[in-house]
Design an enzyme around this catalytic site. Structure first.
Site, PDB file in Angstrom:
ATOM      1  N   ARG A  44      10.016   6.131  44.336  1.00 18.52           N
ATOM      2  CA  ARG A  44      11.316   6.780  44.501  1.00 18.52           C
ATOM      3  C   ARG A  44      11.863   6.449  45.889  1.00 18.52           C
ATOM      4  NH1 ARG A  44      11.470   7.055  39.867  1.00 18.52           N
ATOM      5  NH2 ARG A  44      11.597   8.847  38.484  1.00 18.52           N
ATOM      6  N   HIS A  58      16.262  -0.694  40.366  1.00 17.80           N
ATOM      7  CA  HIS A  58      15.490   0.318  39.634  1.00 17.80           C
ATOM      8  C   HIS A  58      15.150  -0.172  38.216  1.00 17.80           C
ATOM      9  CE1 HIS A  58      14.528   4.880  39.504  1.00 17.80           C
ATOM     10  NE2 HIS A  58      13.707   4.196  38.717  1.00 17.80           N
TER      11      HIS A  58
HETATM   12  P1  NDP Z   1       0.995  10.441  38.085  1.00 20.16           P
HETATM   13  O1  NDP Z   1       1.431  11.848  38.164  1.00 20.16           O
HETATM   14  O2  NDP Z   1       0.202   9.988  36.877  1.00 20.16           O
HETATM   15  O3  NDP Z   1       0.106  10.060  39.355  1.00 20.16           O
HETATM   16  C1  NDP Z   1       0.441  10.440  40.629  1.00 20.16           C
HETATM   17  C2  NDP Z   1      -0.636   9.970  41.594  1.00 20.16           C
HETATM   18  O4  NDP Z   1      -0.214  10.245  42.927  1.00 20.16           O
HETATM   19  C3  NDP Z   1      -1.972  10.697  41.391  1.00 20.16           C
HETATM   20  O5  NDP Z   1      -3.045   9.806  41.585  1.00 20.16           O
HETATM   21  C4  NDP Z   1      -1.951  11.738  42.509  1.00 20.16           C
HETATM   22  O6  NDP Z   1      -3.224  12.122  42.985  1.00 20.16           O
HETATM   23  C5  NDP Z   1      -1.235  10.974  43.602  1.00 20.16           C
HETATM   24  N1  NDP Z   1      -0.633  11.893  44.573  1.00 20.16           N
HETATM   25  C6  NDP Z   1       0.338  12.818  44.387  1.00 20.16           C
HETATM   26  N2  NDP Z   1       0.610  13.449  45.533  1.00 20.16           N
HETATM   27  C7  NDP Z   1      -0.207  12.912  46.459  1.00 20.16           C
HETATM   28  C8  NDP Z   1      -0.411  13.157  47.849  1.00 20.16           C
HETATM   29  N3  NDP Z   1       0.285  14.094  48.526  1.00 20.16           N
HETATM   30  N4  NDP Z   1      -1.356  12.432  48.488  1.00 20.16           N
HETATM   31  C9  NDP Z   1      -2.088  11.501  47.829  1.00 20.16           C
HETATM   32  N5  NDP Z   1      -1.941  11.213  46.521  1.00 20.16           N
HETATM   33  C10 NDP Z   1      -1.007  11.907  45.849  1.00 20.16           C
HETATM   34  O7  NDP Z   1       2.302   9.552  38.253  1.00 20.16           O
HETATM   35  P2  NDP Z   1       2.620   8.126  37.593  1.00 20.16           P
HETATM   36  O8  NDP Z   1       1.557   7.170  38.020  1.00 20.16           O
HETATM   37  O9  NDP Z   1       2.886   8.260  36.149  1.00 20.16           O
HETATM   38  O10 NDP Z   1       4.027   7.773  38.275  1.00 20.16           O
HETATM   39  C11 NDP Z   1       4.188   7.691  39.677  1.00 20.16           C
HETATM   40  C12 NDP Z   1       5.664   7.618  40.016  1.00 20.16           C
HETATM   41  O11 NDP Z   1       6.183   6.336  39.697  1.00 20.16           O
HETATM   42  C13 NDP Z   1       6.564   8.564  39.208  1.00 20.16           C
HETATM   43  O12 NDP Z   1       6.526   9.864  39.751  1.00 20.16           O
HETATM   44  C14 NDP Z   1       7.919   7.924  39.352  1.00 20.16           C
HETATM   45  O13 NDP Z   1       8.600   8.476  40.446  1.00 20.16           O
HETATM   46  C15 NDP Z   1       7.606   6.456  39.631  1.00 20.16           C
HETATM   47  N6  NDP Z   1       8.112   5.587  38.557  1.00 20.16           N
HETATM   48  C16 NDP Z   1       9.040   4.616  38.874  1.00 20.16           C
HETATM   49  C17 NDP Z   1       9.536   3.768  37.893  1.00 20.16           C
HETATM   50  C18 NDP Z   1      10.488   2.671  38.231  1.00 20.16           C
HETATM   51  O14 NDP Z   1      11.033   2.021  37.320  1.00 20.16           O
HETATM   52  N7  NDP Z   1      10.715   2.366  39.486  1.00 20.16           N
HETATM   53  C19 NDP Z   1       9.112   3.879  36.488  1.00 20.16           C
HETATM   54  C20 NDP Z   1       8.118   4.923  36.280  1.00 20.16           C
HETATM   55  C21 NDP Z   1       7.649   5.738  37.283  1.00 20.16           C
HETATM   56  P3  NDP Z   1      -4.304  12.848  42.011  1.00 20.16           P
HETATM   57  O15 NDP Z   1      -4.769  11.774  41.052  1.00 20.16           O
HETATM   58  O16 NDP Z   1      -5.378  13.262  42.926  1.00 20.16           O
HETATM   59  O17 NDP Z   1      -3.560  13.970  41.343  1.00 20.16           O
END
Ligand code: NDP
Length: 331
Positions: A246, A294
């Site tokens: 994002r 995007h």
């Molecule tokens: P998930 O919710 O599956 O995974 C999020 C990951 O981030 C988890 O491993 C989580 O840790 C980690 N995380 C969250 N907060 C923290 C923090 N403060 N410190 C360290 N690690 C953290 O999300 P997705 O993988 O499905 O998607 C990620 C993002 O990708 C989406 O939120 C979206 O914004 C973006 N996206 C962009 C797209 C584009 O076209 N550009 C398309 C699709 C998604 P833990 O495993 O420990 O919970």
């Protein structure tokens, strides 16, 4: 309004069919063409009564809403809503809605094709930087033949911020290409199959080893602005940043400074604080920034509809969605 399914009749000699109350699902996704979703759902589950907000159909039989950037308060129209699904993997648009109903459970669509598309985008960016393709494009413009051997992929380390659905698959694909991958998440990942780091303090140990840093974090109050001067200072000189998560993760001015000072070598950006990226934004013309609009990955109705049908049936049966969202932790 679409007609509801016909009541199921029991045939003589068979057990009487159980009649579930008629329920419906609604898409609350302003300014979006939802006809591909209608076609996909119709093909998979013609019994499902799909509605599109705004409409004047009765609202008290809607069990599931699929939402994307819903107007504040729009979901309150549906008093029996059991589940709200985000149309995409990101859920920051839920968190930004000050008037979100607290009765339903929340979830998100994690489309297998969306996950695969993100991994291809990330791999494309990493390979391009590693093999110097942008430099060759500039040399081509000057008709300048200047081969430069690239180091083996294994000598390149890619750090991934976020080891969720996107981050884990991107890691798998990068490793299959031979890259060394490091990953960072909130909770320790002992079974990832590659070196991982958990928590804020551990990030400082990972960053100095990353020639490319890929951001695949959800946007939360803890991750907003994480790609800033302090983080760039910990990367090796000349590293590349890939942000496909994002725009709110990145402090734009800090990136421009880091590139100007040579602390970072380049950046691939798919997401921006303001989209479309304003025409006068310095990222457009920067020689070391690659801008994509995007498109890293987009939810595909034909593949994602399977999860919508499953989560609709779960909602009607009072069960949680396939990929639940914890509004408290914001992802
Ligand atoms: P998930 O919710 O599956 O995974 C999020 C990951 O981030 C988890 O491993 C989580 O840790 C980690 N995380 C969250 N907060 C923290 C923090 N403060 N410190 C360290 N690690 C953290 O999300 P997705 O993988 O499905 O998607 C990620 C993002 O990708 C989406 O939120 C979206 O914004 C973006 N996206 C962009 C797209 C584009 O076209 N550009 C398309 C699709 C998604 P833990 O495993 O420990 O919970």
């Amino acid at each position: 309004m679409m007609p509801g399914p016909p009541p199921r009749r029991s045939v003589e000699g068979e057990k009487p069919a159980i009649d579930f109350p008629h329920m419906a699902l609604v898409f609350v996704c302003p300014n979006r063409d939802l006809s591909p979703w209608r076609r996909a759902l119709q093909a998979l589950a013609p019994d499902i009564d799909m509605r599109v907000w705004p409409d004047d159909a009765p609202a008290d039989d809607v069990a599931l809403a699929v939402a994307w950037k819903q107007p504040a308060g729009a979901l309150h129209r549906y008093p029996k809503l059991k589940t709200v699904l985000s149309l995409g993997a990101g859920v920051d648009h839920f968190i930004g809605d000050p008037d979100l109903p607290r009765g339903p459970v929340y979830g998100r669509i994690v489309d297998p094709q969306l996950v695969a598309g993100m991994s291809v985008y990330v791999a494309g960016a990493v390979v391009s930087v590693h093999r110097g393709f942008d430099g060759y494009a500039r040399r081509q413009a000057a008709r300048y033949w200047d081969p430069e051997p690239a180091p083996p992929a294994g000598d390149w380390t890619v750090g991934i911020l976020g080891l969720g659905a996107m981050g884990m698959d991107a890691a798998r694909v990068l490793r299959s290409l031979g890259y060394t991958v490091l990953g960072w998440s909130t909770t320790p990942r002992v079974d990832a199959g590659f070196e991982t780091f958990a928590g804020d303090a551990a990030l400082d140990a990972m960053l100095p080893r990353c020639q490319v840093l890929v951001c695949l974090l959800p946007l939360t109050s803890r991750t907003r602005g994480i790609l800033d001067r302090q983080l760039f200072n910990l990367l090796p000189r000349g590293a590349c940043l890939v942000n496909a998560a994002r725009g709110g993760h990145l402090v734009d001015a800090d990136l421009l400074d880091a590139l100007a000072e040579g602390r970072l070598g380049s950046a691939w950006l798919d997401v921006f604080t303001h989209e479309p990226l304003p025409a006068d934004h310095p990222f457009w013309k920067h020689p070391h920034i690659r801008v994509t609009p995007h498109i890293a990955s987009i939810t595909n109705p034909a593949t994602a509809a399977h999860q919508v049908v499953e989560d609709y049936r779960r909602a009607v049966a009072g069960q949680p969605p396939t990929f639940p969202v914890d509004l408290g932790r914001e992802y």
